[in-house]
Design an enzyme around this catalytic site. Structure first.
Site, PDB file in Angstrom:
ATOM      1  CB  THR A 131      -0.897   0.022   1.254  1.00  0.00           C
ATOM      2  OG1 THR A 131      -1.461   1.331   1.394  1.00  0.00           O
ATOM      3  CG2 THR A 131      -0.141  -0.285   2.540  1.00  0.00           C
ATOM      4  CD  GLU A 133      -2.356   4.858   4.626  1.00  0.00           C
ATOM      5  OE1 GLU A 133      -1.871   5.072   5.739  1.00  0.00           O
ATOM      6  OE2 GLU A 133      -3.088   5.664   4.033  1.00  0.00           O
ATOM      7  CE1 TYR A 155      -3.699  -2.220   5.531  1.00  0.00           C
ATOM      8  CE2 TYR A 155      -3.232   0.068   4.979  1.00  0.00           C
ATOM      9  CZ  TYR A 155      -3.532  -1.228   4.580  1.00  0.00           C
ATOM     10  OH  TYR A 155      -3.666  -1.521   3.249  1.00  0.00           O
ATOM     11  CE  LYS A 159      -1.796  -4.420   3.485  1.00  0.00           C
ATOM     12  NZ  LYS A 159      -2.116  -5.592   2.642  1.00  0.00           N
TER      13      LYS A 159
HETATM   14  P1  NAP Z   1     -11.342  -5.587   1.678  1.00  0.00           P
HETATM   15  O1  NAP Z   1     -12.483  -5.336   0.766  1.00  0.00           O
HETATM   16  O2  NAP Z   1     -11.363  -5.036   3.055  1.00  0.00           O
HETATM   17  O3  NAP Z   1     -11.158  -7.183   1.783  1.00  0.00           O
HETATM   18  C1  NAP Z   1     -10.334  -7.763   2.761  1.00  0.00           C
HETATM   19  C2  NAP Z   1     -10.422  -9.262   2.622  1.00  0.00           C
HETATM   20  O4  NAP Z   1      -9.576  -9.862   3.612  1.00  0.00           O
HETATM   21  C3  NAP Z   1     -11.827  -9.842   2.842  1.00  0.00           C
HETATM   22  O5  NAP Z   1     -12.026 -10.897   1.942  1.00  0.00           O
HETATM   23  C4  NAP Z   1     -11.728 -10.363   4.258  1.00  0.00           C
HETATM   24  O6  NAP Z   1     -12.663 -11.404   4.545  1.00  0.00           O
HETATM   25  C5  NAP Z   1     -10.309 -10.902   4.255  1.00  0.00           C
HETATM   26  N1  NAP Z   1      -9.770 -11.115   5.602  1.00  0.00           N
HETATM   27  C6  NAP Z   1      -9.598 -10.178   6.576  1.00  0.00           C
HETATM   28  N2  NAP Z   1      -9.073 -10.751   7.655  1.00  0.00           N
HETATM   29  C7  NAP Z   1      -8.900 -12.077   7.376  1.00  0.00           C
HETATM   30  C8  NAP Z   1      -8.406 -13.181   8.096  1.00  0.00           C
HETATM   31  N3  NAP Z   1      -7.982 -13.064   9.369  1.00  0.00           N
HETATM   32  N4  NAP Z   1      -8.362 -14.395   7.489  1.00  0.00           N
HETATM   33  C9  NAP Z   1      -8.805 -14.544   6.233  1.00  0.00           C
HETATM   34  N5  NAP Z   1      -9.290 -13.519   5.481  1.00  0.00           N
HETATM   35  C10 NAP Z   1      -9.347 -12.304   6.058  1.00  0.00           C
HETATM   36  O7  NAP Z   1      -9.977  -5.097   1.012  1.00  0.00           O
HETATM   37  P2  NAP Z   1      -9.683  -4.626  -0.492  1.00  0.00           P
HETATM   38  O8  NAP Z   1     -10.070  -3.195  -0.623  1.00  0.00           O
HETATM   39  O9  NAP Z   1     -10.219  -5.630  -1.439  1.00  0.00           O
HETATM   40  O10 NAP Z   1      -8.085  -4.661  -0.495  1.00  0.00           O
HETATM   41  C11 NAP Z   1      -7.405  -5.859  -0.808  1.00  0.00           C
HETATM   42  C12 NAP Z   1      -5.970  -5.773  -0.294  1.00  0.00           C
HETATM   43  O11 NAP Z   1      -5.321  -4.659  -0.907  1.00  0.00           O
HETATM   44  C13 NAP Z   1      -5.846  -5.549   1.210  1.00  0.00           C
HETATM   45  O12 NAP Z   1      -4.752  -6.295   1.677  1.00  0.00           O
HETATM   46  C14 NAP Z   1      -5.548  -4.070   1.352  1.00  0.00           C
HETATM   47  O13 NAP Z   1      -4.778  -3.808   2.494  1.00  0.00           O
HETATM   48  C15 NAP Z   1      -4.753  -3.816   0.095  1.00  0.00           C
HETATM   49  N6  NAP Z   1      -4.872  -2.441  -0.392  1.00  0.00           N
HETATM   50  C16 NAP Z   1      -6.081  -1.971  -0.748  1.00  0.00           C
HETATM   51  C17 NAP Z   1      -6.199  -0.672  -1.230  1.00  0.00           C
HETATM   52  C18 NAP Z   1      -7.517  -0.103  -1.650  1.00  0.00           C
HETATM   53  O14 NAP Z   1      -7.568   1.094  -1.911  1.00  0.00           O
HETATM   54  N7  NAP Z   1      -8.567  -0.903  -1.745  1.00  0.00           N
HETATM   55  C19 NAP Z   1      -5.047   0.116  -1.382  1.00  0.00           C
HETATM   56  C20 NAP Z   1      -3.822  -0.414  -0.976  1.00  0.00           C
HETATM   57  C21 NAP Z   1      -3.743  -1.713  -0.512  1.00  0.00           C
HETATM   58  P3  NAP Z   1     -14.174 -11.080   5.071  1.00  0.00           P
HETATM   59  O15 NAP Z   1     -14.986 -10.805   3.819  1.00  0.00           O
HETATM   60  O16 NAP Z   1     -14.533 -12.339   5.759  1.00  0.00           O
HETATM   61  O17 NAP Z   1     -14.102  -9.877   5.964  1.00  0.00           O
HETATM   62  N1  GDD Z   2     -12.964   6.133   6.090  1.00  0.00           N
HETATM   63  C1  GDD Z   2     -13.201   7.445   6.250  1.00  0.00           C
HETATM   64  N2  GDD Z   2     -14.385   7.832   6.813  1.00  0.00           N
HETATM   65  N3  GDD Z   2     -12.267   8.323   5.846  1.00  0.00           N
HETATM   66  C2  GDD Z   2     -12.545   9.641   5.989  1.00  0.00           C
HETATM   67  C3  GDD Z   2     -13.744  10.103   6.558  1.00  0.00           C
HETATM   68  C4  GDD Z   2     -14.716   9.157   7.002  1.00  0.00           C
HETATM   69  O1  GDD Z   2     -15.770   9.487   7.492  1.00  0.00           O
HETATM   70  N4  GDD Z   2     -13.720  11.462   6.554  1.00  0.00           N
HETATM   71  C5  GDD Z   2     -12.566  11.828   6.006  1.00  0.00           C
HETATM   72  N5  GDD Z   2     -11.846  10.734   5.670  1.00  0.00           N
HETATM   73  C6  GDD Z   2     -10.490  10.762   5.091  1.00  0.00           C
HETATM   74  C7  GDD Z   2      -9.488   9.899   5.836  1.00  0.00           C
HETATM   75  O2  GDD Z   2      -9.022  10.570   7.010  1.00  0.00           O
HETATM   76  C8  GDD Z   2      -8.406   9.762   4.753  1.00  0.00           C
HETATM   77  O3  GDD Z   2      -7.576  10.914   4.765  1.00  0.00           O
HETATM   78  C9  GDD Z   2      -9.215   9.739   3.462  1.00  0.00           C
HETATM   79  O4  GDD Z   2     -10.526  10.222   3.784  1.00  0.00           O
HETATM   80  C10 GDD Z   2      -9.341   8.347   2.844  1.00  0.00           C
HETATM   81  O5  GDD Z   2      -9.790   7.467   3.861  1.00  0.00           O
HETATM   82  P1  GDD Z   2     -10.199   5.936   3.511  1.00  0.00           P
HETATM   83  O6  GDD Z   2     -11.188   5.907   2.435  1.00  0.00           O
HETATM   84  O7  GDD Z   2     -10.534   5.276   4.796  1.00  0.00           O
HETATM   85  O8  GDD Z   2      -8.852   5.350   2.866  1.00  0.00           O
HETATM   86  P2  GDD Z   2      -7.339   5.417   3.357  1.00  0.00           P
HETATM   87  O9  GDD Z   2      -6.600   6.298   2.397  1.00  0.00           O
HETATM   88  O10 GDD Z   2      -7.216   5.724   4.790  1.00  0.00           O
HETATM   89  O11 GDD Z   2      -6.886   3.907   3.181  1.00  0.00           O
HETATM   90  C11 GDD Z   2      -7.252   3.159   2.032  1.00  0.00           C
HETATM   91  O12 GDD Z   2      -6.268   3.289   1.042  1.00  0.00           O
HETATM   92  C12 GDD Z   2      -4.994   2.769   1.416  1.00  0.00           C
HETATM   93  C13 GDD Z   2      -4.041   3.007   0.243  1.00  0.00           C
HETATM   94  O13 GDD Z   2      -3.498   4.269   0.338  1.00  0.00           O
HETATM   95  C14 GDD Z   2      -7.451   1.716   2.476  1.00  0.00           C
HETATM   96  O14 GDD Z   2      -7.986   0.987   1.395  1.00  0.00           O
HETATM   97  C15 GDD Z   2      -6.126   1.090   2.862  1.00  0.00           C
HETATM   98  O15 GDD Z   2      -6.308  -0.309   3.081  1.00  0.00           O
HETATM   99  C16 GDD Z   2      -5.146   1.301   1.723  1.00  0.00           C
HETATM  100  O16 GDD Z   2      -3.899   0.731   2.027  1.00  0.00           O
END
Ligand code: NAP
Ligand code: GDD
Length: 325
Positions: A131, A133, A155, A159
């Site tokens: 990520t 992050e 988190y 990572k």
């Molecule tokens: P997500 O929708 O939150 O999905 C997370 C998945 O992990 C779900 O299938 C969840 O299962 C499973 N999981 C959580 N804890 C587990 C455990 N203890 N054992 C087995 N499975 C478990 O995440 P996503 O947005 O698809 O992201 C996928 C990956 O990319 C994550 O690793 C995230 O950190 C990384 N990532 C995402 C973003 C983004 O913007 N989306 C950006 C950077 C990195 P349940 O359905 O049972 O909860």
């Molecule tokens: N979730 C959330 N809820 N975020 C908020 C809110 C709220 O009500 N209000 C403001 N924010 C701001 C957060 O403080 C952050 O600055 C931004 O919106 C994005 O928040 P999220 O959507 O929760 O995403 P993230 O950037 O913290 O993290 C996501 O992206 C990462 C990659 O950069 C997650 O998907 C992480 O798993 C992932 O690694």
């Protein structure tokens, strides 16, 4: 890739990745964990995934990132050619509330899976969803594969550990282990407690008269927001490369939370300023001000680039919410 195992198949990315792999004729296996509800919305609601399950081309296996023996058993049983490791606790704010669980699932969970692969399927290609992050408050912009790592939440720290393990297993054990350094990517399947889905959902519900306001922590931070469907294409390109390596997957463009609100509410004919309430409940102890990725290595070496512009992403998310109502 003939046989693929996905951890996190029930998540946003896992469901899109499974769809994409099945569409190219592969056999897909997914790790699911025990829960009190059997309904898995992101899998059950996608016709192609439901059909593949009925035909046996998509199979689910119980395991948990906290349970080494279950991970080893699945890897031994499936004998995958590729493993996409997407599972883990991934919510930044929640990682402050569940720091130990986050370290265990996101950090040690990666170690357990890498060991399962090293011992049970050493030729399997391994992908980690890392990520943006990991850069914390970045010291340079845009951020690339060489930007220093400086995590500022539990988190991100987990990572960084996971990413370091991938690099160690690649070097020390010769595994084809890779990481995608993923910047935020969104979709109608995004979890409801991430800011884009929360805003898109609120805009639709407010437009339909079901709600009047949405509570957000801040409007200031800027993120490099892309579309999850583009990102899972990049993940596959990384594992299909000739040599294992790590790549930034990003759009290279950054927008604020306020920009997201403005576009989402404009789509439904409203002014976000009349509907957004700032609420400290959703603010974080520390937050990254801005992320912006440099995806040039992925384009140069893999031919991958994000195809979906910001406004189109917001529109497709808001329209999906309106349809769902
Ligand atoms: P997500 O929708 O939150 O999905 C997370 C998945 O992990 C779900 O299938 C969840 O299962 C499973 N999981 C959580 N804890 C587990 C455990 N203890 N054992 C087995 N499975 C478990 O995440 P996503 O947005 O698809 O992201 C996928 C990956 O990319 C994550 O690793 C995230 O950190 C990384 N990532 C995402 C973003 C983004 O913007 N989306 C950006 C950077 C990195 P349940 O359905 O049972 O909860
Ligand atoms: N979730 C959330 N809820 N975020 C908020 C809110 C709220 O009500 N209000 C403001 N924010 C701001 C957060 O403080 C952050 O600055 C931004 O919106 C994005 O928040 P999220 O959507 O929760 O995403 P993230 O950037 O913290 O993290 C996501 O992206 C990462 C990659 O950069 C997650 O998907 C992480 O798993 C992932 O690694």
């Amino acid at each position: 890739m003939k046989r693929t195992l996905i951890s996190g198949i029930t998540g946003q990315d896992g469901s899109y990745l499974a769809e994409s792999l099945l569409a190219s004729g592969g056999e897909v296996h997914g790790i699911v964990r025990q829960s009190s509800l059997l309904q898995r919305t992101r899998l059950d609601s996608v016709p192609a995934l439901a059909a593949a399950r009925a035909e046996g081309r998509l199979r689910l296996h119980y395991a948990d990132l906290s349970d080494s023996s279950s991970l080893q058993a699945v890897v031994r049983q499936v004998e995958p050619d590729a493993l996409f490791h997407l599972a883990g606790q991934s919510h930044v704010k929640i990682s402050f509330e569940l720091p130990e669980y986050t370290a265990d699932s996101t950090g040690l969970g990666t170690l357990r899976l890498l060991e399962a692969v090293r011992q049970g399927a050493p030729r399997c290609r391994f992908f980690l969803a890392a990520t943006s992050e990991i850069f914390g408050e970045p010291v340079e912009s845009p951020q690339s594969e060489t930007t220093p790592l400086a995590p500022i939440n539990p988190y991100a720290a987990a990572k960084v550990y996971a990413l370091n393990l991938v690099r160690i297993y690649r070097r020390a054990h010769g595994l084809f282990a890779c990481a995608g350094i993923l910047f935020n990517h969104e979709s109608p399947r995004r979890g409801e407690n991430y800011v884009t889905r929360k805003i898109a959902r609120a805009a639709a519900r407010i437009a339909k008269g079901l709600e009047t306001h949405v509570h957000l922590g801040t409007l200031v931070p800027r993120r490099d927001w892309g579309y999850a469907v583009d990102t899972v294409e990049g993940m596959q390109a990384i594992l299909n490369a000739e040599a294992p390596d790590d790549y930034v997957l990003a759009t290279g463009v950054t927008h604020s939370v306020e920009d997201f609100c403005a576009v989402a509410f404009r789509i439904v004919g409203r002014d976000f300023r009349e509907h957004v309430i700032l609420d400290s409940e959703y603010a974080r102890p520390v937050d990254i001000t801005e992320t912006r990725g440099d995806p040039s290595k992925a384009y140069r070496e893999l031919g991958w680039r994000a195809r979906t512009p910001f406004e189109e992403l917001v529109r497709l998310m808001v329209e999906a919410e309106l349809r769902a109502l």
